[in-house]
Structure formats: structure tokens, C-alpha cells
Write a protein that holds these residues in place. Structure first.
Motif: not given
Ligand SMILES: [Fe+2]
Ligand SMILES: O=C(O)CCC(=O)C(=O)O
Length: 382
Positions: A250, A252, A308
Motif C-alpha cells: 500500500h 499511505d 510498501h
Molecule cells: Fe503504511
């Protein structure tokens, strides 16, 4: 609650709305309890399909991106500053994350955060539940587990504690701060105040090095209204790290994310760089800064959010404490263009979005297959 011969199995309850719009509750094993009971076999619900399993990742050959905060702020004798600023721009664009050394946050403050988290996670499951409310809103606040969307999805090997630290009034009357250990809230608020100062400095420096007015990014972060969510990600030792993920790939949905991990010698976080998963190494006393999707939008893509994921380990427990820094939910953000940069103004890759709309879409889309699935919401059709 189901019982095995010797052991009680504890569950988190995850609520979600199914494809037919019906509210559903899904019972998900508490991984910390599975590990405490010494399970040898991985429950099927955590096993990933072959193509999602973590192949061994390489430590990065060469120095891992690191910013020296003291150099970045070296205003009196600014000999190192230009070089540090150039690194900041490069890492923000090429990696979307970097380690931070000489960050100025007192070691004792960092230590006390780790101790508070240790204190909370050393409680028994029932005690934890009594110490803090479970998730009760779309914000996923409280003690529980990661966001779940359907009964069929592979589960992440994680337990979580999420608190909205700022603005403080958003948590009033909500049962989201652990009551144990007693100093949990005090310790976290102190750390978050310091972390906010560092993040503000980074946002100013990044604007400067991109040739923008110094407050170009920071202006979106009204101090009394901007949001900091704290998420403690807890990864228990896992019997089959080769078959599971701690967190799905994902980016953020924040502007910046600021993280520490329990012990700098452990590993778990990986970032996609040039299509390869690279293990993030965490030298002593460093913290981690990550570019989130919202800063990618504000910078018109000159800072790129990091894609990440987290892998688990066999005999090692790890936790991270991530602070997600966002403008107020109702704020409208968009790419910032320098004065006189008419060419850029006509070539914008991102459009204006309301923070809350972006976050809502993010949760609707998650789990995403690739970064574009999230960020497309804010892209212009070019
Ligand atoms: Fe994250
Ligand atoms: O555990 C980590 O280091 C990363 C956690 C993470 O990616 C997140 O909380 O969004």
C-alpha cells in the motif's frame, strides 16, 4: 467463544459492509494470542495465494536514503544545508521515504513510547479490551485489527491499536486511549508534539528545495485542525513468514508518515524500488519519514508516495508506531505551483481533492493491487 483442547482462541470482531450492502461481522484470530499459545501451523485464513507471497528481499546495496535533520536545519552555519536539501528532494522523488538521523527528539522520549507500547501489549487480550474500546467508526480507532473487507480475503498477520491524537477533541468521549499503562496518553502526546515539529520542518524544507514559497505545503496544516492518527502495528512471531504478509502492499493516505520501530535490529518493512522489494534497515536512533499520497498530490508528483508492505519473522516480535499527518479532513488540497510557473500550471498531473474524500475512496478501493488504484482518484486525465 470457541475452545480448543487446552487453549482458548481469542478473536477480534471486524465489521464490514458486504457486496450486497449488508453489515457483516467477521471473527479474526488475535495473532498475538496464537503466538502466545505457540501455534506451529499457520491457520489457512492467513495463507496467501502464491503470487502474493513474499519472495526473499535484498538489503539495498549502497547507503540507504538518510537525512541528517541537524544539517537540514543548519541555519547558522549553513555549510551542509544545500547538500542535505538536495538529498531531501531526491529521496522524496525516487524513494518516497528516508531514515532521519539527528532528528532532535530526545532518546528518552522515544524510549518512553516503546515502553508504553510494550506495557499495553504485555497485557492479556481481555485486559487490553477492557483497557481500550474496540473499533467503532470508519476511522478504525481503538484496539483491534486491520481493516477487513470480505470474508474471503487473506488476512494480514497483525494486531493494531489506533488513536486519533490530534485534534484532541476528536477523541473526547470516545473510548480510544488505553487506560493501561497509566502514562500511555501523556507519553504519546509528548512524542507527537515533537514529531509534529520535525514534520513541519520537513514540509518547509521540501517546499524550499522545490523552489516554492516556504509555507506552500504547511499552509494546508492548520495547527488546531490538522489530524495526526497514531497506529501501533504489532506483528507477533509467525510460524510461516514465507506464506504471509504483515501488511498488504500500500501507499499511505497521509501527507507524511513518521515511524519508529520497536527494536532497530529487527526488520519487516519493505519498499518497492525499481520494481524490487527492498528491506528498510533501521540504524540505531533513527526514525522513518514516508511521503504519503496527499503530499504527492500537493507537490504535483515531485514527491512520490512510497509503495510498501510488511513481512513477518519466525521467532521475532516487532512493532512499529506510525504517525499519519494530514491536513484537516474538510480541507481541499491540490498541487502547489510556484509564482510565474505558468508552464507547470498548464501541465498539472493532479487535481484538487478534499482530504476526507480522498481517504474515503482509499478505504473503498483497499486492498489495492498497485499504487495507481489509490492515486488515480486525484489524477487529471492526461
Ligand atoms: Fe503504511
Ligand atoms: O510496520 C511498519 O513498519 C509499517 C507500517 C505501515 O506501513 C502502516 O502502518 O501504514
Amino acid at each position: 467463544m470457541a475452545r480448543t483442547e487446552q487453549n482458548e482462541i481469542f478473536f477480534h470482531e471486524a465489521s464490514f459492509i458486504d457486496e450486497n450492502g449488508q453489515p457483516q461481522t467477521h471473527k479474526i484470530p488475535v495473532i498475538q494470542e496464537l503466538a502466545r499459545q505457540g501455534i506451529q501451523h499457520l491457520p489457512q485464513c492467513f495463507v496467501r495465494p502464491q503470487h502474493e507471497r513474499p519472495s526473499p528481499s535484498l538489503p539495498y546495496e549502497g547507503p540507504f536514503p538518510t537525512i541528517n535533520m541537524a544539517n537540514l536545519l543548519d541555519l547558522e552555519e549553513p555549510v551542509h544545508r544545500p547538500r542535505e536539501l538536495a538529498k531531501l528532494a531526491r529521496y522524496a522523488e525516487e524513494w518516497g521515504l528516508f531514515m532521519l538521523e539527528n532528528h532532535g527528539i530526545d532518546k528518552e522520549v522515544v524510549r518512553s513510547v516503546k515502553d508504553a507500547v510494550d506495557g499495553f501489549f504485555s497485557l492479556g487480550f481481555e485486559e487490553k479490551k477492557l483497557s481500550v474500546g474496540t473499533y467503532r467508526s470508519v476511522d478504525n480507532l481503538g484496539y483491534g485489527r486491520n481493516y477487513v473487507k470480505s470474508r474471503g480475503q487473506s488476512l494480514e498477520w497483525i494486531d493494531r491499536l489506533t488513536v486519533r491524537v490530534a485534534p484532541a477533541r476528536d477523541s473526547e468521549g470516545l473510548d480510544v486511549w488505553p487506560r493501561k499503562p497509566l502514562n500511555f496518553r501523556e507519553v504519546m502526546e509528548k512524542y507527537v508534539n515533537e514529531a509534529r515539529r520535525v514534520m513541519d520542518d520537513i514540509l518547509e524544507a521540501l517546499a524550499e528545495v522545490l523552489g516554492l514559497e516556504r509555507l506552500s505545503f504547511l499552509k494546508f496544516f492548520e495547527p488546531n485542525e490538522s489530524v495526526i492518527n497514531m497506529r501501533v502495528n504489532y506483528y507477533a512471531p509467525c510460524p510461516r513468514p514465507d506464506l504471509v504478509l504483515g501488511i498488504n502492499p500500500h501507499s499511505d493516505a497521509s501527507a507524511l508518515t513518521f515511524s519508529l520501530q520497536s527494536d532497530t535490529t529487527t526488520q519487516g518493512l519493505q519498499v518497492l524500488k525499481n520494481n524490487k522489494w527492498v528491506t528498510v534497515t533501521w540504524p540505531n536512533d533513527t526514525l522513518l519519514v514516508m511521503v504519503g499520497d496527499l503530499l504527492e498530490i500537493m507537490s504535483n508528483g515531485r514527491a512520490q508516495s512510497a509503495w510498501h508492505r510488511v513481512v513477518t519473522q519466525k521467532d521475532v516480535e516487532r512493532f512499529s508506531v506510525a504517525l499519519f499527518y494530514n491536513p484537516p479532513l474538510r480541507a481541499q488540497i491540490g498541487p502547489v505551483v510556484g509564482d510565474g510557473d505558468e508552464e507547470v500550471r498548464n501541465e498539472l498531473n493532479y487535481k484538487k481533492v478534499v482530504v476526507e474524500d480522498y481517504v474515503q475512496n482509499y478505504y473503498k478501493v483497499a486492498p489495492a493491487k498497485e499504487k495507481e488504484d489509490f492515486i488515480a482518484f486525484a489524477k487529471t486525465n492526461k
